[in-house]
Write a protein that holds these residues in place. Structure first.
Motif, short mmCIF file in Angstrom:
data_model
loop_
_atom_site.label_atom_id
_atom_site.label_comp_id
_atom_site.label_asym_id
_atom_site.label_seq_id
_atom_site.Cartn_x
_atom_site.Cartn_y
_atom_site.Cartn_z
N UNK B 2 0.83 -1.20 0.00
CA UNK B 2 0.00 0.00 0.00
C UNK B 2 0.87 1.26 0.00
N UNK B 5 -1.65 8.04 -0.28
CA UNK B 5 -1.91 9.18 -1.14
C UNK B 5 -1.91 10.43 -0.25
N UNK B 7 -4.25 12.13 1.05
CA UNK B 7 -5.15 12.04 2.19
C UNK B 7 -4.47 11.31 3.35
N UNK B 8 -3.88 10.15 3.05
CA UNK B 8 -3.25 9.35 4.09
C UNK B 8 -2.11 10.12 4.75
N UNK B 10 -1.65 13.41 4.89
CA UNK B 10 -2.16 14.53 5.70
C UNK B 10 -2.76 14.03 7.01
N UNK B 11 -3.41 12.90 6.93
CA UNK B 11 -3.99 12.31 8.15
C UNK B 11 -2.89 12.06 9.19
N UNK B 148 -8.02 -2.25 4.39
CA UNK B 148 -9.34 -1.60 4.49
C UNK B 148 -9.77 -1.53 5.96
N UNK B 150 -7.71 -1.44 8.47
CA UNK B 150 -6.83 -0.43 9.08
C UNK B 150 -7.41 0.96 8.87
N UNK B 151 -7.82 1.23 7.65
CA UNK B 151 -8.34 2.56 7.37
C UNK B 151 -9.62 2.83 8.15
N UNK B 152 -10.57 1.92 8.05
CA UNK B 152 -11.86 2.11 8.72
C UNK B 152 -11.68 2.30 10.22
N UNK B 154 -9.07 3.51 11.84
CA UNK B 154 -8.16 4.57 12.26
C UNK B 154 -8.93 5.76 12.82
N UNK B 285 -13.61 -0.75 -5.92
CA UNK B 285 -12.65 -0.10 -5.02
C UNK B 285 -11.78 -1.15 -4.32
N UNK B 288 -9.26 -2.09 -6.78
CA UNK B 288 -8.24 -1.05 -6.94
C UNK B 288 -7.21 -1.16 -5.80
N UNK B 289 -7.68 -1.38 -4.59
CA UNK B 289 -6.74 -1.51 -3.46
C UNK B 289 -5.91 -2.78 -3.60
#
Lengths: 174, 551
Positions: B2, B5, B7-8, B10-11, B148, B150-152, B154, B285, B288-289
């Motif tokens: 992974x 981008x 967004x990640x 800046x987060x 996915x 991990x993102x959800x 966070x 999506x 894509x990931x």
């Protein structure tokens, strides 16, 4: 409740005088004035409260099921979600269920151990008013200094958060 | 793997700014330790016995050589020149200064790493099969789903103050290398009869004081419902999990006390309310990931002529390869275990120099990719068979060529009383002594597959409940005492080990382990019957007899 009877409330970016009174279960319910009742008192006195011509609020303690008042929203002007300790996160679920599942559109206020580092999370869960007694938190709010990360990896069902980027679960403040 | 981008990035940057401010307020005294504790824990900062400890997240154990070099740099610059790889596939540094933590986090962010949610009562790093994307027995790579999750998870606004910590594990293969049945949620990728990808979902497994094997909560969860169903489970847990006693606060206790059938009903009811909403995963999506995790361009025509010749001519290399090289889905390739279990060493520790050597090897021979295994080793996922001798030479030079993967000296141990504020007993010195005792290469090989796991207290961070031989350090009348458990396992036949009898003093425990091993060698049906298989066949009695004599 601990220290939540501060006589003001933080809402819309400032501290305002709070017109609400928190009643104990054996206090009489006045005809006038905005009052918060416990969930059990509210359910027990429903027949009377339905006819009341002043705002009634319900305090939902951690561990109580907010879905039990879902049919009575016409008679609920505000809900106070209790955080007995800031590490007790049950109130976050209570707030989201109220807003997103049950569609409650009145005020949801956080009461109890409300600290600056949790304000942003509470907001995302639908809480829009904060009864704050912790002095550094009050100072930080007054200074407009609310620590937050405004990149969200999960939709929280709020109208003021908008999709962003390619991933459908990402959100930014509107 | 992974890639962040904008967004990640800046987060993570915002999160560091937020935490740096919290550290500043703590150092100024505006936050007391009670108020600071949950905040630092959310960022992986523990207060240990002697110092702060920083745990850095390695999402599902996958990292590249640039990231590994950064970890080496941090070990050298801010710590004492080494790091410790953990059973959550993370790395921890034992000696950073609190005032340095913001700078360390900034350095990590430069290479797309962070320490978010590596501790605290929130959703922790999702662990995955360390051979994910490479193993020849895999249905699908679990890492896109772990990413996915991990993102959800966070900074999830609802699930940051759970009753207790919460751990996901996911495997894409029927042979479970990720210990999914001893996790709060365990997911196994399966295909439905119609050929659709989905998950078998287990809930309520765990170790600690009350070891429990997870229950199957859903036979088939469609891929698109991964997040909605997870959110439903977490909501039920957040609302109903016990908060009156931290030792009864994990979801396993809720499952145990409520019963899986009633709890399944609650979860499904919550799921029904949200499953068709914004949490539904669009297939395009997910695809894509998945492309981030695509298999590197391996040569399907790769041969093994050189490997075969080197194996024939170099017994040391052949012996190492026999244990540490694993089948790959592409012919002519293999995955390699880099053992962090040198004989007599500290399980899971690596020096800055070793991390850099491993980074170089990965860059040259494994498409720049590395894994951390939950068994506290490192993995090179994609190596040509004909490069293995060069990899081995480089590992020998870095003192990382122990050929003991899966053998008795490939021990999991918690930090124990040498570091940990919770521990009752030392773990590392016991692991070292066992390693020395059984370190002889021929002896280890004769014993065969045998997993020893050691915890220095009842919290079971060293996974002793699922060790074929488990060792639990307890404190009794001021003395360290070690209990032995036998027959645990963390694979698809997960079982909790049974306490064999009264404990042993620190200077007797290794003898006791040796007695157990010698007993096994005498009673095994043949050289191929593993310790676990033999134990399951004969039960406790011969081992009790050997350890304690007839009652």
């Amino acid at each position: 409740m601990t220290d939540t009877q501060a006589n003001d409330i933080y809402r819309d970016g400032r501290f305002l005088a709070d017109g609400w009174t928190y009643l104990a279960d054996d206090d009489p319910v006045p005809a006038d004035g905005a009052v918060f009742l416990s969930l059990s008192r509210f359910l027990a006195d429903l027949a009377v409260l339905r006819g009341r011509n002043a705002p009634t609020g319900v305090v939902v303690e951690a561990g109580e099921d907010v879905r039990s008042i879902a049919d009575e929203f016409a008679h609920v002007a505000a809900v106070a979600v209790a955080f007995p300790k800031f590490t007790d996160g049950r109130g976050y679920s209570t707030a989201r269920i109220l807003r997103e599942d049950l569609g409650f559109d009145g005020e949801i206020r956080a009461v109890g151990d409300v600290l600056i580092d949790q304000i942003a999370l509470m907001r995302r869960c639908g809480i829009d008013a904060f009864a704050v007694s912790h002095a550094p938190t009050r100072a930080a709010l007054e200074a407009g200094h609310v620590p937050r990360v405004d990149h969200y990896y999960q939709p929280a069902g709020r109208a003021d958060e908008v999709p962003t980027g390619t991933r459908p679960w990402l959100r930014r403040p509107a | 793997m992974y890639r962040y981008d904008e967004f990640d990035q800046e987060f993570v940057d915002q999160r560091i700014a937020q935490f740096s401010d919290q550290v500043r307020r703590r150092l100024k005294g505006e936050l007391n330790e009670d108020q600071f504790k949950p905040l630092r824990l959310m960022n992986g900062v523990y207060l240990q016995l002697h110092a702060y400890m920083l745990r850095v997240c390695v999402p599902y154990g996958t990292l590249n050589s640039r990231q590994m070099r950064k970890l080496a740099h941090i070990a050298r610059t801010y710590d004492r020149g080494y790091g410790h790889f953990t059973t959550r596939q993370n790395i921890q540094f034992n000696w950073p200064k609190l005032s340095d933590v913001p700078a360390i986090l900034k350095e990590l962010a430069e290479v797309e790493m962070h320490a978010i949610q590596t501790s605290g009562n929130c959703i922790r790093n999702t662990t995955a099969d360390h051979l994910a994307g490479a193993a020849d027995d895999e249905i699908a790579d679990p890492r896109p789903y772990a990413e996915i999750i991990r993102q959800w998870s966070s900074l999830h606004p609802e699930f940051t103050f759970l009753p207790r910590k919460f751990k996901f594990a996911i495997t894409g293969a029927p042979h479970d290398r990720a210990a999914i049945q001893v996790h709060d949620i365990g997911m196994q990728i399966v295909r439905s009869e119609a050929g659709d990808l989905g998950f078998k979902v287990y809930v309520g497994g765990g170790q600690g004081r009350t070891p429990l094997v997870a229950k199957l909560v859903r036979d088939f969860l469609p891929e698109e419902d991964l997040i909605a169903y997870s959110e439903a489970i977490l909501r039920v847990y957040n609302r109903y999990g016990r908060r009156d006693n931290k030792y009864k606060a994990r979801i396993k206790i809720l499952v145990h006390e409520t019963g899986i059938d009633e709890l399944r009903g609650d979860i499904e009811a919550e799921f029904e309310k949200i499953r068709h909403g914004v949490l539904q995963l669009p297939a395009d999506e997910v695809r894509r990931i998945e492309t981030y995790f695509a298999l590197p361009p391996l040569d399907p025509a790769a041969t093994s002529a050189r490997f075969d010749a080197k194996s024939a001519g170099n017994p040391a290399f052949a012996a190492w390869a026999e244990r540490n090289v694993h089948p790959h889905k592409v012919t002519g390739h293999a995955s390699v275990t880099i053992s962090l279990k040198p004989i007599g060493g500290v399980p899971g520790d690596a020096s800055a120099e070793q991390m850099e050597a491993v980074a170089d090897i990965a860059e040259t021979f494994s498409f720049d990719e590395l894994r951390v295994s939950h068994e506290q080793n490192l993995i090179l996922p994609h190596v040509r068979l004909d490069d293995l001798d060069k990899v081995h030479d480089a590992l020998v030079a870095a003192d990382l060529a122990e050929g003991n993967a899966g053998l008795i000296t490939d021990i999991i141990a918690c930090p124990g009383l040498d570091y940990c504020a919770l521990a009752n007993a030392r773990s590392i010195p016991i692991a070292q002594e066992i390693s020395e005792r059984f370190g002889n290469a021929e002896r280890q090989r004769a014993i065969g597959d045998l997993k020893i796991k050691i915890s220095g207290c009842i919290n079971a961070c060293g996974h002793h409940h699922v060790g074929h031989i488990g060792i639990l350090g307890v404190e009794k009348k001021g003395e360290e005492l070690y209990q032995l458990t036998l027959g645990g396992s963390a694979d698809e036949t997960t079982s909790i080990g049974a306490i064999i009898g009264r404990g042993f003093a620190g200077d007797r425990i290794v003898d006791a382990v040796e007695t157990v091993v010698e007993t096994y060698l005498k009673l095994r049906a043949n050289d191929n019957e593993t310790f676990l298989a033999a134990y399951r066949r004969v039960g406790d009695a011969p081992f009790k007899e050997a350890l304690y004599g007839t009652a």
